[in-house]
Design a protein around this motif. Structure first.
Motif, PDB file in Angstrom:
ATOM      1  N   SER A   1     -15.694  -9.021  87.563  1.00 24.36           N
ATOM      2  CA  SER A   1     -14.879  -7.817  87.770  1.00 24.36           C
ATOM      3  C   SER A   1     -14.041  -7.600  86.539  1.00 24.36           C
ATOM      4  O   SER A   1     -13.599  -8.551  85.906  1.00 24.36           O
ATOM      5  CB  SER A   1     -13.990  -7.978  88.985  1.00 24.36           C
ATOM      6  OG  SER A   1     -13.187  -9.105  88.863  1.00 24.36           O
ATOM      7  N   ASP A  92      -7.139 -14.710  81.697  1.00 30.74           N
ATOM      8  CA  ASP A  92      -7.801 -15.873  82.280  1.00 30.74           C
ATOM      9  C   ASP A  92      -7.730 -15.801  83.791  1.00 30.74           C
ATOM     10  O   ASP A  92      -6.847 -15.195  84.372  1.00 30.74           O
ATOM     11  CB  ASP A  92      -7.152 -17.161  81.793  1.00 30.74           C
ATOM     12  CG  ASP A  92      -5.731 -17.305  82.308  1.00 30.74           C
ATOM     13  OD1 ASP A  92      -5.331 -18.428  82.639  1.00 30.74           O
ATOM     14  OD2 ASP A  92      -5.019 -16.283  82.382  1.00 30.74           O
ATOM     15  N   GLY A  95     -11.836 -20.624  87.430  1.00 31.78           N
ATOM     16  CA  GLY A  95     -13.262 -20.670  87.674  1.00 31.78           C
ATOM     17  C   GLY A  95     -13.557 -21.360  88.985  1.00 31.78           C
ATOM     18  O   GLY A  95     -12.661 -21.706  89.745  1.00 31.78           O
ATOM     19  N   SER A  96     -14.822 -21.561  89.228  1.00 33.84           N
ATOM     20  CA  SER A  96     -15.208 -22.114  90.519  1.00 33.84           C
ATOM     21  C   SER A  96     -15.147 -23.634  90.531  1.00 33.84           C
ATOM     22  O   SER A  96     -15.270 -24.248  91.577  1.00 33.84           O
ATOM     23  CB  SER A  96     -16.613 -21.653  90.898  1.00 33.84           C
ATOM     24  OG  SER A  96     -17.531 -22.046  89.905  1.00 33.84           O
ATOM     25  N   GLY A  97     -14.956 -24.258  89.399  1.00 40.55           N
ATOM     26  CA  GLY A  97     -14.850 -25.704  89.371  1.00 40.55           C
ATOM     27  C   GLY A  97     -13.451 -26.135  88.998  1.00 40.55           C
ATOM     28  O   GLY A  97     -12.706 -25.384  88.380  1.00 40.55           O
ATOM     29  N   ALA A  98     -13.102 -27.355  89.357  1.00 36.50           N
ATOM     30  CA  ALA A  98     -11.763 -27.855  89.052  1.00 36.50           C
ATOM     31  C   ALA A  98     -11.544 -27.884  87.547  1.00 36.50           C
ATOM     32  O   ALA A  98     -12.374 -28.393  86.803  1.00 36.50           O
ATOM     33  CB  ALA A  98     -11.599 -29.255  89.637  1.00 36.50           C
ATOM     34  N   GLY A  99     -10.440 -27.337  87.113  1.00 29.95           N
ATOM     35  CA  GLY A  99     -10.109 -27.351  85.694  1.00 29.95           C
ATOM     36  C   GLY A  99     -10.846 -26.323  84.867  1.00 29.95           C
ATOM     37  O   GLY A  99     -10.650 -26.222  83.677  1.00 29.95           O
ATOM     38  N   SER A 100     -11.694 -25.533  85.486  1.00 24.21           N
ATOM     39  CA  SER A 100     -12.440 -24.548  84.714  1.00 24.21           C
ATOM     40  C   SER A 100     -11.682 -23.236  84.695  1.00 24.21           C
ATOM     41  O   SER A 100     -10.745 -23.033  85.453  1.00 24.21           O
ATOM     42  CB  SER A 100     -13.819 -24.333  85.332  1.00 24.21           C
ATOM     43  OG  SER A 100     -13.695 -23.661  86.573  1.00 24.21           O
ATOM     44  N   TYR A 101     -12.073 -22.378  83.821  1.00 29.18           N
ATOM     45  CA  TYR A 101     -11.470 -21.054  83.790  1.00 29.18           C
ATOM     46  C   TYR A 101     -12.490 -20.067  83.253  1.00 29.18           C
ATOM     47  O   TYR A 101     -13.451 -20.430  82.592  1.00 29.18           O
ATOM     48  CB  TYR A 101     -10.213 -21.038  82.926  1.00 29.18           C
ATOM     49  CG  TYR A 101     -10.503 -21.065  81.450  1.00 29.18           C
ATOM     50  CD1 TYR A 101     -10.699 -22.261  80.792  1.00 29.18           C
ATOM     51  CD2 TYR A 101     -10.595 -19.887  80.715  1.00 29.18           C
ATOM     52  CE1 TYR A 101     -10.992 -22.292  79.437  1.00 29.18           C
ATOM     53  CE2 TYR A 101     -10.890 -19.914  79.360  1.00 29.18           C
ATOM     54  CZ  TYR A 101     -11.080 -21.119  78.731  1.00 29.18           C
ATOM     55  OH  TYR A 101     -11.361 -21.154  77.407  1.00 29.18           O
ATOM     56  N   GLN A 102     -12.263 -18.825  83.554  1.00 27.37           N
ATOM     57  CA  GLN A 102     -13.069 -17.748  83.028  1.00 27.37           C
ATOM     58  C   GLN A 102     -12.144 -16.752  82.358  1.00 27.37           C
ATOM     59  O   GLN A 102     -10.971 -16.643  82.705  1.00 27.37           O
ATOM     60  CB  GLN A 102     -13.808 -17.032  84.156  1.00 27.37           C
ATOM     61  CG  GLN A 102     -14.737 -17.888  84.973  1.00 27.37           C
ATOM     62  CD  GLN A 102     -15.314 -17.117  86.131  1.00 27.37           C
ATOM     63  OE1 GLN A 102     -15.432 -15.902  86.088  1.00 27.37           O
ATOM     64  NE2 GLN A 102     -15.673 -17.813  87.192  1.00 27.37           N
ATOM     65  N   LEU A 103     -12.683 -16.033  81.395  1.00 27.61           N
ATOM     66  CA  LEU A 103     -11.970 -14.908  80.797  1.00 27.61           C
ATOM     67  C   LEU A 103     -12.558 -13.614  81.321  1.00 27.61           C
ATOM     68  O   LEU A 103     -13.775 -13.491  81.443  1.00 27.61           O
ATOM     69  CB  LEU A 103     -12.097 -14.935  79.277  1.00 27.61           C
ATOM     70  CG  LEU A 103     -11.265 -15.972  78.528  1.00 27.61           C
ATOM     71  CD1 LEU A 103     -11.478 -15.807  77.025  1.00 27.61           C
ATOM     72  CD2 LEU A 103      -9.790 -15.848  78.872  1.00 27.61           C
TER      73      LEU A 103
END
Lengths: 115, 114
Positions: A1, A92, A95-103
């Protein structure tokens, strides 16, 4: 999105003038970044501002962040023809995992600096 | 010099064909990402991977597949199920340093339909 939305979509200025681009976003963020993309190339990171910062400078770049209005602005002072590029804000999000992120990137502002 | 290399720069796909885009990084980064960019648009996330042998779908994963067998490599396959593959594809990487780290990008692969 798409979270970030840049304004204006296109901007044309004379060399030496200042260029201001704005970015609005919808949800809370940890950080906001600005990237630059020359035509047909990848993105290059310009500057990062954290949610607890209000203003940041890097050379001819000045970024402001207003978390109450969910908006940021990028100011390029004394523009040069070489500044001609598209500029994107990115926020930011977890994300769907621990410690992850998406931009999440906006659609960008296309800046043309006329010599 | 460290960086991200995408190949090929231009790629053409025939109907019903799968094509694979290469992305290699020598930055020793843990996380890698694939984005799609359409004309006049921002970047949309296809897939990302935090560690070897693990990856997650992004916003537009349908019609795409990835693998992460090595830390340095994150190839993207555009399958025949992707009906509108014409776009500019960008690969990026980052690492988990002290605080938030920016993403580093390759120079992209432009995919077109024959």
């Amino acid at each position: 999105s798409q979270q970030g939305e840049e304004d204006p979509q296109a901007l044309s200025i004379q060399e030496g003038e200042n260029a201001t681009m704005n970015c609005s976003y919808k949800t809370s963020i940890n950080n906001l970044q600005w990237y630059r993309q020359n035509s047909g190339r990848g993105l290059v990171h310009l500057i990062l501002i954290r949610s607890n910062e209000r203003e940041k400078h890097s050379g001819r770049l000045r970024v402001t962040l207003d978390t109450s209005k969910k908006s940021s602005s990028l100011l390029i002072t004394a523009s040069r023809a070489a500044d001609t590029a598209s500029y994107f804000c990115a926020t930011d999000s977890p994300g769907s995992g621990a410690g992850s992120y998406q931009l999440t990137f906006g659609k960008g502002t296309k800046l043309s600096v006329i010599p | 010099d460290g960086g991200i290399t995408q190949s090929p720069k231009y790629l053409f796909r025939k109907e019903g064909q799968n094509v694979t885009l290469s992305c290699e990084q020598n930055l020793n980064h843990d996380a890698m990402y694939w984005y799609r960019q359409d004309p006049g648009q921002g970047l949309r996330l296809i897939y990302y991977s935090q560690i070897v042998n693990d990856f997650q779908k992004g916003d537009i994963a349908e019609g795409y597949s990835v693998s992460r067998e090595k830390k340095e490599s994150f190839p993207l396959t555009v399958t025949s199920a992707q009906k509108n593959p014409t776009a500019f594809y960008l690969c990026a990487s980052t690492t988990w340093g002290q605080g938030f780290q920016p993403q580093h990008f390759g120079d992209g692969t432009r995919l077109s339909i024959l």
